[in-house]
Design a protein around this motif. Structure first.
Motif, short mmCIF file in Angstrom:
data_model
loop_
_atom_site.label_atom_id
_atom_site.label_comp_id
_atom_site.label_asym_id
_atom_site.label_seq_id
_atom_site.Cartn_x
_atom_site.Cartn_y
_atom_site.Cartn_z
N LEU A 98 0.83 -1.20 0.00
CA LEU A 98 0.00 0.00 0.00
C LEU A 98 0.87 1.26 0.00
CD1 LEU A 98 -2.83 -0.95 2.54
CD2 LEU A 98 -2.94 -0.95 0.03
N ALA A 99 1.91 1.26 0.83
CA ALA A 99 2.79 2.43 0.89
C ALA A 99 3.54 2.63 -0.43
CB ALA A 99 3.77 2.29 2.06
N VAL A 100 3.99 1.55 -1.05
CA VAL A 100 4.67 1.67 -2.34
C VAL A 100 3.69 2.11 -3.42
CG1 VAL A 100 5.93 0.41 -4.13
CG2 VAL A 100 6.52 0.08 -1.76
N GLY A 101 2.45 1.63 -3.33
CA GLY A 101 1.44 2.07 -4.29
C GLY A 101 1.22 3.57 -4.21
N LEU A 102 1.14 4.10 -2.99
CA LEU A 102 1.01 5.55 -2.82
C LEU A 102 2.25 6.26 -3.34
CD1 LEU A 102 -0.41 8.08 -1.83
CD2 LEU A 102 0.38 7.54 0.50
N ARG A 118 -3.97 -2.05 -5.30
CA ARG A 118 -4.92 -3.17 -5.34
C ARG A 118 -4.30 -4.45 -4.76
NH1 ARG A 118 -6.39 -0.64 -10.54
NH2 ARG A 118 -8.38 0.38 -10.14
N ARG A 119 -3.04 -4.68 -5.07
CA ARG A 119 -2.37 -5.88 -4.54
C ARG A 119 -2.28 -5.80 -3.01
NH1 ARG A 119 3.16 -6.51 -7.09
NH2 ARG A 119 1.86 -6.78 -8.92
N GLY A 120 -1.89 -4.65 -2.49
CA GLY A 120 -1.81 -4.49 -1.04
C GLY A 120 -3.17 -4.62 -0.37
N ALA A 121 -4.21 -4.05 -1.02
CA ALA A 121 -5.56 -4.18 -0.48
C ALA A 121 -5.98 -5.65 -0.43
CB ALA A 121 -6.54 -3.36 -1.33
N GLY A 122 -5.65 -6.38 -1.49
CA GLY A 122 -5.98 -7.80 -1.52
C GLY A 122 -5.28 -8.58 -0.43
N ALA A 148 -7.46 2.21 -0.30
CA ALA A 148 -6.56 1.77 -1.38
C ALA A 148 -7.30 1.58 -2.70
CB ALA A 148 -5.84 0.48 -0.97
N ARG A 149 -8.45 0.95 -2.63
CA ARG A 149 -9.20 0.70 -3.87
C ARG A 149 -9.74 1.99 -4.47
NH1 ARG A 149 -11.29 -5.00 -1.75
NH2 ARG A 149 -9.52 -6.19 -2.57
N GLU A 150 -10.20 2.90 -3.62
CA GLU A 150 -10.68 4.20 -4.12
C GLU A 150 -9.55 4.99 -4.75
OE1 GLU A 150 -12.62 6.04 -0.77
OE2 GLU A 150 -14.34 4.65 -0.86
N LEU A 151 -8.39 5.00 -4.09
CA LEU A 151 -7.25 5.72 -4.65
C LEU A 151 -6.78 5.06 -5.94
CD1 LEU A 151 -5.24 8.04 -4.46
CD2 LEU A 151 -3.81 6.59 -2.99
N ALA A 152 -6.76 3.74 -5.98
CA ALA A 152 -6.36 3.02 -7.20
C ALA A 152 -7.28 3.39 -8.36
CB ALA A 152 -6.38 1.51 -6.96
#
Length: 174
Positions: A98-102, A118-122, A148-152
């Protein structure tokens, strides 16, 4: 590693190494973890391999997220992922993702950001479902998954630009 030691290593064609001989990139980094030219002033890096309690991990990561430094928060989560018992690794790995996604979303890498969010949320959702627990160490996993999903979805939308990492930082605890 000193700047002089790193420069000498580069001049000799070797990799930057830490005091124990492990390969370490000594280049300074910006707040989003991007390498800067040698000799530039960067932000302090997170020391690697620090063993923290879950409480210390959550507190340190939240402070870094709030400061707009999700790359550095990912390093804190990564330490937990490596140090915590095996049954918790999926949780901490998911939080690191999640942090890397951000981080990627803030750098303008929409595809990579959305994918990692999405991967982190999963991973967080999988961990919570497997234990019937959605508030480990007081963290709000359901809220993090939703964030996470909303931001994705937003960063993955056509024409979306980079996001402000501090403004978009999640609350680990509600």
């Amino acid at each position: 590693m000193s700047d002089a030691g790193a420069a000498a290593g580069r001049a000799a064609g070797t990799r930057d190494r830490d005091t124990e001989g492990r390969a370490r990139n000594a280049r300074p980094r910006d707040g989003l973890g991007r390498p800067l030219p040698y000799g530039s002033e960067g932000v302090d890096r997170q020391p690697e391999g620090v063993v923290r309690s879950p409480e210390q991990t959550v507190r340190a990561a939240q402070a870094l997220l709030d400061a707009g430094r999700p790359f550095h928060a990912h390093e804190v989560f990564e330490d937990a992922w490596k140090a915590r018992p095996g049954d918790e690794r999926t949780l901490w790995r998911g939080l690191a993702q999640l942090a890397v996604g951000l981080t990627h979303a803030a750098r303008g890498n929409a595809t990579g950001g959305a994918r990692l969010l999405r991967r982190g949320a999963g991973a967080a959702e999988e961990w919570a479902a497997g234990r019937g627990e959605d508030r480990p160490y007081g963290m709000d996993l359901c809220g993090l998954v939703r964030w996470a999903r909303e931001l994705a979805d937003r960063v993955g939308a056509p024409g979306a630009g980079p996001v402000d990492a501090a403004a978009e930082a999640p609350r680990l605890r509600s």
